[in-house]
Design a protein around this motif. Sequence first.
Motif, short mmCIF file in Angstrom:
data_model
loop_
_atom_site.label_atom_id
_atom_site.label_comp_id
_atom_site.label_asym_id
_atom_site.label_seq_id
_atom_site.Cartn_x
_atom_site.Cartn_y
_atom_site.Cartn_z
N LYS A 166 0.83 -1.20 0.00
CA LYS A 166 0.00 0.00 0.00
C LYS A 166 0.87 1.25 0.00
O LYS A 166 2.08 1.18 0.11
CB LYS A 166 -0.87 0.00 1.26
CG LYS A 166 -1.94 -1.04 1.19
CD LYS A 166 -2.95 -0.81 2.28
CE LYS A 166 -4.10 -1.78 2.07
NZ LYS A 166 -4.70 -2.22 3.27
N SER A 167 0.19 2.39 -0.03
CA SER A 167 0.91 3.65 0.15
C SER A 167 1.16 3.82 1.65
O SER A 167 0.22 3.82 2.44
CB SER A 167 0.04 4.79 -0.38
OG SER A 167 0.65 6.01 -0.07
N PRO A 168 2.43 3.94 2.09
CA PRO A 168 2.69 3.97 3.53
C PRO A 168 2.27 5.31 4.16
O PRO A 168 2.24 6.33 3.45
CB PRO A 168 4.22 3.81 3.61
CG PRO A 168 4.73 4.24 2.29
CD PRO A 168 3.64 4.03 1.29
N ASP A 169 1.98 5.30 5.47
CA ASP A 169 1.72 6.59 6.14
C ASP A 169 3.05 7.33 6.28
O ASP A 169 4.12 6.78 5.99
CB ASP A 169 1.02 6.38 7.49
CG ASP A 169 1.86 5.58 8.47
OD1 ASP A 169 3.10 5.61 8.35
OD2 ASP A 169 1.28 4.90 9.34
N SER A 170 2.99 8.57 6.75
CA SER A 170 4.20 9.41 6.67
C SER A 170 5.36 8.85 7.51
O SER A 170 6.51 8.94 7.12
CB SER A 170 3.88 10.85 7.03
OG SER A 170 3.26 10.88 8.27
N LYS A 171 5.02 8.21 8.65
CA LYS A 171 6.08 7.67 9.50
C LYS A 171 6.77 6.49 8.81
O LYS A 171 8.01 6.43 8.74
CB LYS A 171 5.46 7.23 10.83
CG LYS A 171 6.45 7.13 11.94
CD LYS A 171 5.76 7.02 13.28
CE LYS A 171 6.73 6.34 14.25
NZ LYS A 171 6.12 5.34 15.06
N ALA A 172 5.94 5.59 8.27
CA ALA A 172 6.50 4.43 7.57
C ALA A 172 7.28 4.87 6.33
O ALA A 172 8.35 4.32 6.01
CB ALA A 172 5.38 3.48 7.17
N LEU A 173 6.75 5.90 5.66
CA LEU A 173 7.44 6.40 4.46
C LEU A 173 8.82 6.92 4.82
O LEU A 173 9.81 6.62 4.15
CB LEU A 173 6.59 7.51 3.81
CG LEU A 173 7.16 8.16 2.56
CD1 LEU A 173 7.32 7.14 1.44
CD2 LEU A 173 6.25 9.32 2.08
N ALA A 174 8.90 7.69 5.92
CA ALA A 174 10.19 8.26 6.32
C ALA A 174 11.19 7.14 6.60
O ALA A 174 12.36 7.23 6.19
CB ALA A 174 10.00 9.15 7.55
#
Length: 403
Positions: free
Chosen positions: A33-41
């Motif tokens: 999926k598209s990760p949330d901002s924490k996971a993306l960082a």
Amino acid sequence: MSQPMLAVLMESIHPAADAPLMDAGFRVEHVGKSPDSKALASLLAKATVVGVRSKTRLPKECFSSASTLAAVGCFCIGTDQVDLSSAASFGVPVFNSPFSNTRSVAEMTLAEIIALSRRLFDKSSQLHAGTWDKSSASAREVRGRTLGIVGYGHIGSQLSVLAENLGMRVVFFDIARKLSIGNAQSLPSLKALLDISDIVTLHVPDSDRTRNMIGETELAHMKPGAILINNSRGKVVDLTALAAALQSGRLSGAAADVFPAEPEKNGPGFRTPLAGIANVILTPHIGGSTEEAQEAIAVDVAEKLARFWKHGTTATAVNFPQVDLPQVREGMLRILHVHRNVPGVLGTMHTLLARAGINIHAEFLQSDRDTSFVILDVDHFGDRTLLAGLQSMAETIRMRVAG
Ligand code: NAI
């Protein structure tokens, strides 16, 4: 042995992307999926390249904190989700795949040309509702009819070939001079095309010149009973004027895959002036959405990322000086150096190399307003202090040795 670099591919990118990246030495990690901002960082902190589709936003902060990130692949057409100028200012080229779904759009348009000419959707809806209506009224073959293609680019010209194979006569209008394919005939104006086409299909980009290019005046020029198809961009057609032309019977059918405002998420509640009108096909921007297109996009973008990693090629990057490079020659090292576009940087680099006794065999430079990208093919060397010297220049944005 050193760890392979990591390529993180998000939003269920087609696995056909893996092979080109692995061949370039990457380990590939998929995130469904598209990760949330924490996971993306945390993904960006460990990745050398990342692949996103339309849902993952990459704002400025992503680039300022991702020191190992070398390139971004948008595995789709659009790149609005990425802050392109910030990416460039941190030395990160962004690649996309604008033409991998050309065939998918052309095929869908062809299907709609036939379906609208035969009123297939209306007949089907009636039968779903229990009404048997076996009349041939207003049902037409497409053979021998005139198809007017507005915008004879990748999609328009591909459609031209398919339509001629069905026996249609093809005419087109394009603001650029285009080579006619097959027997297609170029026309001098949009009006000339509207005057003679039984079916008009739009394949233009969104621009000042194309916004509302089909409104009340243009619809009035179309042949009585003609059909209009817009699978290009939503703002090209005035939908209120089109709805009026369909309701009055001036046009006999239409298809729209794109709309002036499209929802960000799937779900109910979508409104358009075309809803509920007979012989109108409405689709939710799926013209390019096929398995084949997803696979072609995956290969295309992954190959661009791999070429950038191995050779420094930035050709087709959407935000970066464009350099198309041959392979690094045997026995050479290729230094890729992105720096602020100010005077004197090349001189300093040359001096540092000369002092280290390193010969330059080839040099490529491309700049845009703020950023310069220089590639130096030099003698092989093991001197880490030279690299440290190049890295520590005040103007350096990013630097690495290719592949
Ligand atoms: P392209 O760039 O290859 O071709 C566009 C053509 O339109 C060019 O030949 C250009 O000279 C011409 N053009 C520009 N302004 C014009 C004007 N005012 N009048 C006449 N011709 C004009 O683009 P491509 O790949 O063929 O795509 C066409 C459109 O389809 C684009 O807007 C693209 O965003 C859209 N598209 C829609 C998809 C969907 O899912 N429905 C999927 C893929 C593309």
